[in-house]
Design an enzyme around this catalytic site. Structure first.
Site, PDB file in Angstrom:
ATOM      1  N   THR A   1       0.868  -1.181   0.000  1.00  0.00           N
ATOM      2  CA  THR A   1       0.000   0.000   0.000  1.00  0.00           C
ATOM      3  C   THR A   1       0.909   1.237   0.000  1.00  0.00           C
ATOM      4  O   THR A   1       1.375   1.638  -1.053  1.00  0.00           O
ATOM      5  CB  THR A   1      -0.968  -0.001   1.207  1.00  0.00           C
ATOM      6  OG1 THR A   1      -0.234  -0.143   2.409  1.00  0.00           O
ATOM      7  CG2 THR A   1      -1.970  -1.129   1.073  1.00  0.00           C
ATOM      8  N   LYS A  13       4.077  -7.091   3.779  1.00  0.00           N
ATOM      9  CA  LYS A  13       3.816  -5.678   3.509  1.00  0.00           C
ATOM     10  C   LYS A  13       3.449  -5.007   4.834  1.00  0.00           C
ATOM     11  O   LYS A  13       3.029  -5.659   5.786  1.00  0.00           O
ATOM     12  CB  LYS A  13       2.699  -5.493   2.492  1.00  0.00           C
ATOM     13  CG  LYS A  13       1.314  -5.910   2.897  1.00  0.00           C
ATOM     14  CD  LYS A  13       0.501  -4.930   3.708  1.00  0.00           C
ATOM     15  CE  LYS A  13       0.465  -3.552   3.100  1.00  0.00           C
ATOM     16  NZ  LYS A  13      -0.423  -2.677   3.959  1.00  0.00           N
ATOM     17  N   THR A  16      -3.178  -3.699   7.369  1.00  0.00           N
ATOM     18  CA  THR A  16      -1.895  -3.124   7.668  1.00  0.00           C
ATOM     19  C   THR A  16      -0.786  -4.060   7.359  1.00  0.00           C
ATOM     20  O   THR A  16      -0.120  -3.926   6.411  1.00  0.00           O
ATOM     21  CB  THR A  16      -1.750  -2.741   9.148  1.00  0.00           C
ATOM     22  OG1 THR A  16      -2.610  -1.663   9.408  1.00  0.00           O
ATOM     23  CG2 THR A  16      -0.333  -2.346   9.485  1.00  0.00           C
ATOM     24  N   GLU A  55       6.492   4.457   8.254  1.00  0.00           N
ATOM     25  CA  GLU A  55       6.192   5.748   7.641  1.00  0.00           C
ATOM     26  C   GLU A  55       7.122   6.845   8.148  1.00  0.00           C
ATOM     27  O   GLU A  55       7.221   7.096   9.339  1.00  0.00           O
ATOM     28  CB  GLU A  55       4.750   6.135   7.948  1.00  0.00           C
ATOM     29  CG  GLU A  55       3.778   5.234   7.224  1.00  0.00           C
ATOM     30  CD  GLU A  55       2.378   5.486   7.688  1.00  0.00           C
ATOM     31  OE1 GLU A  55       1.488   5.378   6.844  1.00  0.00           O
ATOM     32  OE2 GLU A  55       2.196   5.800   8.860  1.00  0.00           O
ATOM     33  N   ASN A 105       0.614  11.237   8.178  1.00  0.00           N
ATOM     34  CA  ASN A 105      -0.591  10.844   8.893  1.00  0.00           C
ATOM     35  C   ASN A 105      -1.560  11.981   9.177  1.00  0.00           C
ATOM     36  O   ASN A 105      -2.725  11.748   9.486  1.00  0.00           O
ATOM     37  CB  ASN A 105      -0.218  10.110  10.178  1.00  0.00           C
ATOM     38  CG  ASN A 105       0.232   8.703   9.865  1.00  0.00           C
ATOM     39  OD1 ASN A 105      -0.532   7.922   9.341  1.00  0.00           O
ATOM     40  ND2 ASN A 105       1.490   8.412  10.129  1.00  0.00           N
ATOM     41  N   THR A 162      -6.361  12.959   2.500  1.00  0.00           N
ATOM     42  CA  THR A 162      -6.608  14.111   1.613  1.00  0.00           C
ATOM     43  C   THR A 162      -5.538  14.228   0.537  1.00  0.00           C
ATOM     44  O   THR A 162      -4.610  13.437   0.483  1.00  0.00           O
ATOM     45  CB  THR A 162      -6.664  15.405   2.438  1.00  0.00           C
ATOM     46  OG1 THR A 162      -5.517  15.456   3.275  1.00  0.00           O
ATOM     47  CG2 THR A 162      -7.925  15.412   3.255  1.00  0.00           C
TER      48      THR A 162
END
Lengths: 411, 411
Positions: B161, B187, B198, B284, B406, B411
């Site tokens: 993802t 992943k 996740t 991340e 995050n 958006t």
């Protein structure tokens, strides 16, 4: 909820009230050189011995001042003074740290002609460094507890570390026809700051109440207030909430048989909650206060656990910072708690906007949600619909500034 | 440690090995339009039924594909195919979500002429949205499992993802004079990403092993690997690790009585650990992999709990990002765990640099520490000195980019 409102009508919030608003309390705060230029030594003083109780960090590494304060209270359950320094936490400092904390207590007792066990000590600041006892010793000689507004103001300043604002709260209630006042001061940047060892809360009251009942009330109220702002699940070595009750309001001694026991606890809770929320709001880098109410849990404890889990989730915190109504992250946080949950009954509201109802995603106006999330305080209401336990937790958003402050904290 | 080294010498890491390196496995990955342009549907296929086991998220909100996979395995303990989509997690989607996951299994079974319970399904992506079943249906018709390097490469891509890199691992061991191969793909961006629901891990092996023993080994190994990278303590709705063992290596069936049982488990652990570390490293916004080893705890469980607590602390993570050897934060994290700790016996090392020894701060070269902390991988060794439990956890630093990703995720 109806009960709470009834109780609330009996309690008056005192604007500008402080730890010295209750009868017989004085305070001071001065600069002694532990910090560069800000005040760094403070005292709360009661004219008469006050029944006292405290709750302490659950960390394995309890700092030296906490051990000394525990010894003081253990002896007679009374205190007349608490002396506090900022800048150095006196934590992880071994035998020498304990000697220093004892010496600090002794110096304060001598200065004010008190028995040593009538003095509590508290420290907040960097872990692993020793107190400069020359400065502490000279400083204690200079303390002059006063009853002026400026005295409380100085105390509130002296206990801060990286806090951006002073924190206080005060309420009054009528008990046995007497006015009972409860005042408080606190410090902490949201308990997301354990290396600044961390959260201190001081509550004063002129209520007449025995030590055991006071301790009971403090424990209960702390679980609903200070313990509900653990934003990171982090617990510092120095966390302490201390309450002193000197009895000068002359009400009938409070205990669980007293008809106004719940009213007193409610008043104490209001002060604690107000102090706790101010800490969460002043969290490092925070731009918003987050309040999460969980209703209908299997137990109050479950409700507290889940609300705290949500408010402590980095993903919820970043979503609030980004004003993103990302309810999946709320679900994520609820989902992995140990508390009882029936996924098909869970509903999630952002204030009045329903995001998720009885296990099913709802369509809602993203625009309205984003607009609401830009407020200084945002409230999520979670309905579990499996019991009658309610609980609330407070936290703050996670921002670039949090990373910045903590990535370069010691440099 | 000596035992581990002995075991390690028996295991060969296979560079560029994948889920299709073990005998009899094929794979594919294609773009079907769930994602904008990247691959989003993948399959692992075994030529013969493979004894299979899986471990699943502990979230109350288990996603639909996990429920379906559990039913498949429950029936006979065997699988021949696992079909995976990215982009949509099919989580929090109620009855319709469950129907979709069942349909996905059926479509795959029909396509490859398998019994339905020989097919597992997995999904990863956004929570609360429904699968586009037209695309899934057409896509499954197009899957062509192959044994080429490109086939495994496509599968690894199809399950990603927000991951920045593909993740794989492969080892070989001799068992009963036969070469047993274990391969894997995974992943996840460090489990600090529950809304992307996740972490998926897929492990294939040609070992001969019964389902119960395979499950036992998987559970044990997962607790030491995948479960030790829960950076935020967050658990997604879709987390799953699945292992398929098709027996084509023709060793004597493995179980706890087999003389090389520990060797097999060690090999499985190596693959799992490697996949888990790759997830943590790809967290991340991460710039560094953090490894925390806890030695001398009262139990292995305690060691795992503490190492995970440290690696999950925002304050430790930001300090590592800032290359700041702030050992007080390590102490903070150790201090508030439920595990047994004797503060006076705790030592903390940053690789070879002693920061804190038996409860006392040590003087060390800040320059050396900062330099070391700028490596891509940083290792903290914690010695509790109260028992023989050892454990390791992996995580990543907390950076501006984490907040950025995050705060604006949807958006």
């Amino acid at each position: 909820m109806a009960l709470l409102q009834m109780e609330e009508s009996l309690v008056n919030k005192i604007e500008n009230g402080t730890v010295i608003t209750p009868k017989g309390f004085k305070a001071d705060g001065i600069h002694i050189g532990l910090r560069h230029s800000k005040k760094d030594l403070g005292i709360i003083f009661s004219e008469v011995p006050a029944n006292s109780a405290a709750v302490y960090t659950q960390s394995h590494f309890q700092a030296a001042p906490l051990l000394v304060t525990q010894q003081s209270i253990a002896k007679e359950g009374k205190l007349q003074a608490v002396v506090v320094n900022s800048a150095i936490a006196n934590a992880c400092t071994g035998e020498k740290g304990l000697e220093d904390a004892n010496e600090m207590r002794k110096l304060c007792a001598n200065k004010f002609s008190l028995s040593e066990h009538y003095v509590a000590v508290a420290s907040t600041g960097v872990i692993g460094e020793y107190l400069n006892m020359d400065l502490i010793s000279k400083g204690i000689q200079e303390l002059k507890p006063g009853a002026e507004t400026a005295s409380a103001d100085s105390f509130e300043q002296a206990i801060l570390t990286t806090d951006l604002v002073q924190k206080n709260a005060c309420v009054q209630v009528e008990i046995d026809g007497k006015t009972v006042t409860i005042g408080g001061a606190s410090k902490g940047s949201g308990m997301i700051h354990p290396n600044m060892a961390t959260m201190l809360g001081f509550v004063t009251t002129d209520a007449a109440i025995d030590t055991a009942s006071l301790h009971e009330a403090l424990r209960e109220v702390t679980n609903q207030s200070f313990n509900q702002i653990t934003v990171d699940g982090e617990t510092s070595t120095n966390d302490m909430v201390l309450v002193m009750a000197n009895g000068l309001a002359e009400n009938q001694p409070l205990n669980s048989s007293h008809p106004q026991w719940d009213t007193f606890k409610f008043a104490l809770k209001l002060v604690s909650e107000e102090l706790a929320k101010q800490i969460a709001k002043d969290g490092e880098g925070a731009t918003r206060l987050i309040e999460v109410n969980v209703c209908g849990a299997e137990s109050e404890k479950d409700a507290r656990v889940i609300s705290k889990k949500i408010v402590g989730s980095n993903l919820v915190k970043t979503a609030v910072y980004g004003a993103d109504a990302n309810w999946g992250r709320i679900i994520g946080a609820i989902g992995h708690s140990d508390a009882a949950v029936d996924p098909s009954k869970v509903s999630v509201y952002l204030k009045d906007i329903c995001l998720f109802k009885e296990g099913t995603p709802q369509s809602f106006s993203e625009e309205d949600a984003t607009k609401y999330l830009q407020n200084k305080t945002v409230v999520f209401d979670i309905f579990l619909n499996i019991g009658e336990g309610n609980g609330t937790a407070w936290g703050c958003d996670l921002t670039y500034d949090y990373v910045k402050i903590n990535a370069s904290y010691r440099t």
